[in-house]
Design an enzyme around this catalytic site. Structure first.
Site, PDB file in Angstrom:
ATOM      1  CG  HIS A   1      23.762  23.715 -32.585  1.00  0.00           C
ATOM      2  ND1 HIS A   1      24.566  24.647 -31.972  1.00  0.00           N
ATOM      3  CD2 HIS A   1      22.837  23.355 -31.664  1.00  0.00           C
ATOM      4  CE1 HIS A   1      24.153  24.833 -30.732  1.00  0.00           C
ATOM      5  NE2 HIS A   1      23.101  24.063 -30.518  1.00  0.00           N
TER       6      HIS A   1
ATOM      7  CB  ALA B   1      -0.735  12.235 -31.289  1.00  0.00           C
TER       8      ALA B   1
ATOM      9  CE  LYS C   1       8.228   5.690 -43.467  1.00  0.00           C
ATOM     10  NZ  LYS C   1       8.662   4.275 -43.444  1.00  0.00           N
TER      11      LYS C   1
ATOM     12  NE  ARG D   1      -8.396   7.289 -42.395  1.00  0.00           N
ATOM     13  CZ  ARG D   1      -9.291   8.285 -42.331  1.00  0.00           C
ATOM     14  NH1 ARG D   1      -9.685   8.901 -43.436  1.00  0.00           N
ATOM     15  NH2 ARG D   1      -9.775   8.670 -41.150  1.00  0.00           N
TER      16      ARG D   1
END
Length: 199
Positions: free
Chosen positions: A115, A164, A184, A187
């Site tokens: 939308h 996940a 984020k 490693r």
């Protein structure tokens, strides 16, 4: 899955993929019944593509199916040796999935906002004409964990891993592990020079 159900699902999948004029280097192996929305876009499959599309094919995806949605002039391009479980791929522009990618159960890959983000426009008949979209590219060897969402304009670099339940809102470099909402950096990946072909 019993033999009768297997043959019924094979016929369904064969008919629906040919109805939408999908192209493939090798017909994908589909366990369950694939869902397709949109008959004016393009869908391409490489070789050795496996799609789980029901609760008996992969319990991680619960009871959902795999759906490929392509708007007019949009493209979904799936490479070789790709595995997809009970996921949604929705393209208004283009979604590219390169070779050796694994997409876990219940993932959503969405190249648009669905939308308009402007409230005044969203309340009018101009809503769909003002939806923002941007292509998604998932590079070779990426693993996307169950329940993750990849949003518009994202490129995920080669062999990177998405934990996940993550929401990917920006580009991810190659050979890294990312997770969270928004995703984020966690490693780097050990031994990124080892390619799947050499294992």
């Amino acid at each position: 899955m019993n033999k009768l159900l297997y043959y019924i699902s094979y016929i369904w999948n064969y008919l629906i993929l040919n109805l939408v004029k999908a192209e493939y280097a090798g017909f994908p192996t589909i366990v369950g019944f694939i869902g397709i929305k949109g008959f004016k876009g393009k869908i391409y499959f490489g070789k050795n593509v496996l799609i789980n599309s029901n609760k008996w094919s992969n319990p991680v995806g619960l009871s959902s199916s795999t759906y490929l949605c392509v708007n007019q002039n949009a493209v979904i391009e799936i490479g070789n040796n790709v595995g997809i479980s009970n996921a949604l791929l929705y393209a208004r522009e283009k979604i590219t999935i390169e070779d050796d990618v694994i997409i876990g159960g219940g993932c959503q890959i969405l190249d648009n906002d669905f939308h308009c983000l402007d409230y005044a426009i969203r309340r009018t008949h101009l809503d769909q004409e003002n939806v923002v979209s941007a292509k998604i590219v998932i590079r070779k060897g990426v693993f996307i964990g169950t329940g993750s969402i990849v949003l518009k304009g994202v490129e995920i670099g080669e062999q990177s891993i998405i934990a996940a339940g993550s929401v990917v809102t920006k580009n991810i470099p190659s050979f890294e592990i990312w997770g969270g909402n928004p995703a984020k950096f966690i490693r780097g990946i050990s031994n990124p020079s080892i390619k799947p072909d050499s294992l």
